[in-house]
Design a protein around this motif. Structure first.
Motif, PDB file in Angstrom:
ATOM      1  N   LYS A  92       0.739  -1.129  -0.044  1.00  0.00           N
ATOM      2  CA  LYS A  92       0.043  -0.018  -0.044  1.00  0.00           C
ATOM      3  C   LYS A  92       0.861   1.197  -0.031  1.00  0.00           C
ATOM      4  N   VAL A  93       1.684   1.339   0.638  1.00  0.00           N
ATOM      5  CA  VAL A  93       2.756   2.429   0.902  1.00  0.00           C
ATOM      6  C   VAL A  93       3.534   2.688  -0.332  1.00  0.00           C
ATOM      7  N   ALA A  94       3.767   1.472  -1.188  1.00  0.00           N
ATOM      8  CA  ALA A  94       4.643   1.591  -2.355  1.00  0.00           C
ATOM      9  C   ALA A  94       3.607   2.210  -3.283  1.00  0.00           C
ATOM     10  N   LEU A  95       2.427   1.848  -3.566  1.00  0.00           N
ATOM     11  CA  LEU A  95       1.490   2.145  -4.589  1.00  0.00           C
ATOM     12  C   LEU A  95       1.091   3.752  -4.244  1.00  0.00           C
ATOM     13  N   GLN A  96       1.156   4.104  -3.063  1.00  0.00           N
ATOM     14  CA  GLN A  96       0.957   5.582  -2.603  1.00  0.00           C
ATOM     15  C   GLN A  96       1.914   6.373  -3.007  1.00  0.00           C
ATOM     16  N   LEU A  97       3.143   5.917  -3.036  1.00  0.00           N
ATOM     17  CA  LEU A  97       4.162   6.695  -3.470  1.00  0.00           C
ATOM     18  C   LEU A  97       4.578   6.493  -5.008  1.00  0.00           C
ATOM     19  N   GLY A  98       3.983   5.790  -5.728  1.00  0.00           N
ATOM     20  CA  GLY A  98       4.042   5.510  -7.088  1.00  0.00           C
ATOM     21  C   GLY A  98       5.698   4.801  -7.218  1.00  0.00           C
ATOM     22  N   ARG A  99       5.697   4.061  -6.516  1.00  0.00           N
ATOM     23  CA  ARG A  99       6.886   2.786  -6.545  1.00  0.00           C
ATOM     24  C   ARG A  99       6.556   1.305  -6.699  1.00  0.00           C
ATOM     25  N   SER A 100       7.672   0.774  -7.035  1.00  0.00           N
ATOM     26  CA  SER A 100       7.503  -0.426  -7.091  1.00  0.00           C
ATOM     27  C   SER A 100       8.113  -1.223  -5.528  1.00  0.00           C
ATOM     28  N   LEU A 101       7.904  -2.368  -5.124  1.00  0.00           N
ATOM     29  CA  LEU A 101       8.541  -2.875  -4.028  1.00  0.00           C
ATOM     30  C   LEU A 101       9.840  -2.748  -3.703  1.00  0.00           C
ATOM     31  N   SER A 102      10.619  -3.024  -4.887  1.00  0.00           N
ATOM     32  CA  SER A 102      12.096  -3.095  -5.119  1.00  0.00           C
ATOM     33  C   SER A 102      12.646  -1.561  -4.984  1.00  0.00           C
ATOM     34  N   GLU A 103      11.914  -0.634  -5.777  1.00  0.00           N
ATOM     35  CA  GLU A 103      12.341   0.706  -5.574  1.00  0.00           C
ATOM     36  C   GLU A 103      11.938   1.188  -4.037  1.00  0.00           C
ATOM     37  N   LEU A 104      11.205   0.893  -3.479  1.00  0.00           N
ATOM     38  CA  LEU A 104      10.778   1.382  -2.204  1.00  0.00           C
ATOM     39  C   LEU A 104      11.981   0.915  -1.287  1.00  0.00           C
ATOM     40  N   ARG A 105      12.238  -0.352  -1.270  1.00  0.00           N
ATOM     41  CA  ARG A 105      13.221  -0.975  -0.399  1.00  0.00           C
ATOM     42  C   ARG A 105      14.711  -0.203  -0.894  1.00  0.00           C
ATOM     43  N   ASP A 106      14.850   0.133  -2.201  1.00  0.00           N
ATOM     44  CA  ASP A 106      16.288   0.632  -2.524  1.00  0.00           C
ATOM     45  C   ASP A 106      16.357   2.268  -2.128  1.00  0.00           C
ATOM     46  N   VAL A 107      15.172   2.936  -1.915  1.00  0.00           N
ATOM     47  CA  VAL A 107      15.169   4.190  -1.474  1.00  0.00           C
ATOM     48  C   VAL A 107      15.503   4.035   0.000  1.00  0.00           C
ATOM     49  N   ALA A 108      14.813   3.184   0.818  1.00  0.00           N
ATOM     50  CA  ALA A 108      15.200   3.086   2.169  1.00  0.00           C
ATOM     51  C   ALA A 108      16.581   2.798   2.467  1.00  0.00           C
ATOM     52  N   THR A 109      16.982   1.855   1.630  1.00  0.00           N
ATOM     53  CA  THR A 109      18.393   1.489   1.849  1.00  0.00           C
ATOM     54  C   THR A 109      19.577   2.671   1.542  1.00  0.00           C
ATOM     55  N   SER A 110      19.326   3.388   0.474  1.00  0.00           N
ATOM     56  CA  SER A 110      20.295   4.375   0.074  1.00  0.00           C
ATOM     57  C   SER A 110      20.061   5.558   1.245  1.00  0.00           C
ATOM     58  N   SER A 111      18.894   5.904   1.806  1.00  0.00           N
ATOM     59  CA  SER A 111      18.785   6.746   2.704  1.00  0.00           C
ATOM     60  C   SER A 111      19.449   6.289   4.090  1.00  0.00           C
ATOM     61  N   SER A 112      19.451   5.049   4.367  1.00  0.00           N
ATOM     62  CA  SER A 112      20.061   4.896   5.512  1.00  0.00           C
ATOM     63  C   SER A 112      21.644   4.746   5.472  1.00  0.00           C
ATOM     64  N   SER A 113      22.093   4.476   4.312  1.00  0.00           N
ATOM     65  CA  SER A 113      23.760   4.215   4.058  1.00  0.00           C
ATOM     66  C   SER A 113      24.062   5.740   3.822  1.00  0.00           C
ATOM     67  N   SER A 114      23.315   6.550   3.476  1.00  0.00           N
ATOM     68  CA  SER A 114      23.767   8.050   3.125  1.00  0.00           C
ATOM     69  C   SER A 114      23.055   9.181   3.603  1.00  0.00           C
ATOM     70  N   SER A 115      23.485   9.964   4.343  1.00  0.00           N
ATOM     71  CA  SER A 115      22.585  10.870   5.036  1.00  0.00           C
ATOM     72  C   SER A 115      22.402  12.213   4.183  1.00  0.00           C
ATOM     73  N   GLN A 116      23.152  12.052   2.883  1.00  0.00           N
ATOM     74  CA  GLN A 116      23.013  13.134   1.867  1.00  0.00           C
ATOM     75  C   GLN A 116      22.362  12.726   0.613  1.00  0.00           C
TER      76      GLN A 116
END
Length: 426
Positions: free
Chosen positions: A393-417
């Motif tokens: 549901k969160v992925a659809l509301q943000l216009g992303r696939s499940l893999s894209e949603l996980r990649d965004v969260a991963t990249s944010s946790s690994s890089s604060s910038q």
């Protein structure tokens, strides 16, 4: 049933039962005898009557399959009242859905009406302002003509400027383009709530808690997007931009656990926490920043429009008192022309609608934050929304696939910038 009676009469009148039976066997007819038990439901008197026959009866195979589907579609435990939805709950939900349907139609109709206000008022005010400027220009050009009666033109120009200024003040107060956006959002959100209730009634047994939550959501939408103009109308020029809030306090619905974890795990929880940070720092903050800029432009144009019309009226008055004063001519003509441009930018460009859109988008991300945090704060995993369903549901509301949603969260946790926003939808 008519086919059954006809078959029974045919057997009774047949001279040879064995001959008739053999002839029916050649047409793929099967002898059966069906007897349906009485089905009892909670608060229901509906039942399927018994079908009895002393001589038996014959059915064709398509009729047999039809009765088979009826029996297989009945509850596995017909004596269990929990197998059937509560009729009182269903009746209340239907009442709420009727009210929602009525609100959708009201917001749609009123939105169309207010959209007409915006276009008609803008055209009228600009026409009056340009006519007043034209009269002032004619009076100024003809001031050198001897014995020319120009006082009427100057007086008419001044009155038209005053009328345009008064109409513009009212228009800037109610902001029809912003009202249209409010009604458009309300109609969309009420339709979304209606679909949610239809889904709840289709796939599950609604409870009194569902009725309470539905009522709270309807009333929250009524408060967020009021229909009246007087008293309840939203402030069109707030001192600070706040996200629009159209939902009640987050309610968690209990669901059955899957393998004791209800679809949740440590990785999913960490992913959701990172998404909350992204939505707060990136998406919501960006729309609030844009909303601040739109609000400043909105206020400036709302002040400039009536002010320029007022200056045009003063110029027309000075032209009557001081016929050869060049500054009076400038105010009388330029004030109306520039005022028309300002009005066209504000109401033709629908700056109020843009401000409301930014405010609503910020509210959408705020709602998502609260929804995620509400589930994460619930210690009992079984009381959360199913994790896999919630992630989708969160992925659809943000216009992303499940893999894209996980990649965004991963990249944010690994890089604060990280510069990537949470939403790709808007």
């Amino acid at each position: 049933m008519a086919a059954i009676n006809q078959a029974s009469k045919f057997l009774s009148s047949s001279p040879s039962t064995s001959t008739s039976y053999c002839s029916y066997r050649s047409r793929d007819i099967t002898r059966v005898s069906l007897q349906f038990p009485k089905i009892q439901a909670h608060n229901q008197s509906t039942f399927i009557p018994k079908i009895q026959s002393t001589k038996g009866f014959l059915l064709e195979e398509d009729q047999i399959s039809q009765f088979s589907r009826i029996t297989h579609s009945s509850p596995k435990n017909p004596t269990n009242p929990s197998s059937f939805p509560d009729h009182e709950v269903m009746e209340k939900l239907y009442v709420i859905m009727e009210a929602i349907s009525d609100r959708v139609e009201m917001h749609k109709n009123i939105g169309e009406q207010r959209n007409n206000w915006n276009s008609l008022l803008l055209a009228s005010i600009n026409s009056i302002t340009l006519s007043a400027a034209t009269m002032a220009a004619i009076a100024s050009a003809a001031s050198a003509v001897p014995n020319a009666h120009l006082g009427v033109l100057k007086i008419a120009s001044g009155f038209m400027y005053l009328a345009a200024m008064g109409m513009l003040v009212i228009m800037n107060k109610i902001q029809p383009s912003q009202l249209v956006e409010e009604q458009r959002n309300a109609a969309r959100l009420f339709k979304q709530l209606q679909t949610e209730l239809q889904t709840k009634m289709s796939i599950g047994n609604p409870t009194h808690g569902d009725v309470t939550i539905a009522m709270e959501k309807v009333l929250a939408l009524d408060r967020a997007y009021p229909l009246p103009l007087l008293g309840a109308m939203l402030d069109k020029f707030p001192s600070k931009v706040e996200p629009a809030v159209w939902w009640p306090k987050q309610q968690r619905m209990s669901t059955k656990a899957k393998n004791g974890k209800n679809g949740w795990n440590a990785k999913l929880e960490e992913e959701m926490r990172e998404l909350v940070k992204i939505l707060e720092v990136k998406d919501k903050a960006d729309y609030l920043r844009l909303g601040e800029k739109a609000l400043k432009l909105h206020k400036g144009l709302a002040i400039a429009g009536p002010l320029l019309s007022g200056l045009g009226a003063i110029g027309s008055a000075f032209m009557l008192l001081f016929p050869h004063n060049p500054w009076a001519m400038v105010l009388g003509v330029i004030g109306g022309v520039v005022g028309t441009v300002v009005n066209s930018v504000q109401h033709g460009g629908q700056v109020g609608m843009v401000f409301e859109m930014y405010r609503s988008n910020a509210g959408f991300f705020m709602m998502m934050q609260e929804s995620i945090e509400s589930n994460l704060k619930e210690r009992d995993v079984e009381s959360r929304v199913n994790g896999e369903v919630f992630e989708m549901k969160v992925a659809l509301q943000l216009g992303r696939s499940l893999s894209e949603l996980r990649d965004v969260a991963t990249s944010s946790s690994s890089s604060s910038q990280s510069e990537e926003f949470g939403s790709k939808l808007f």
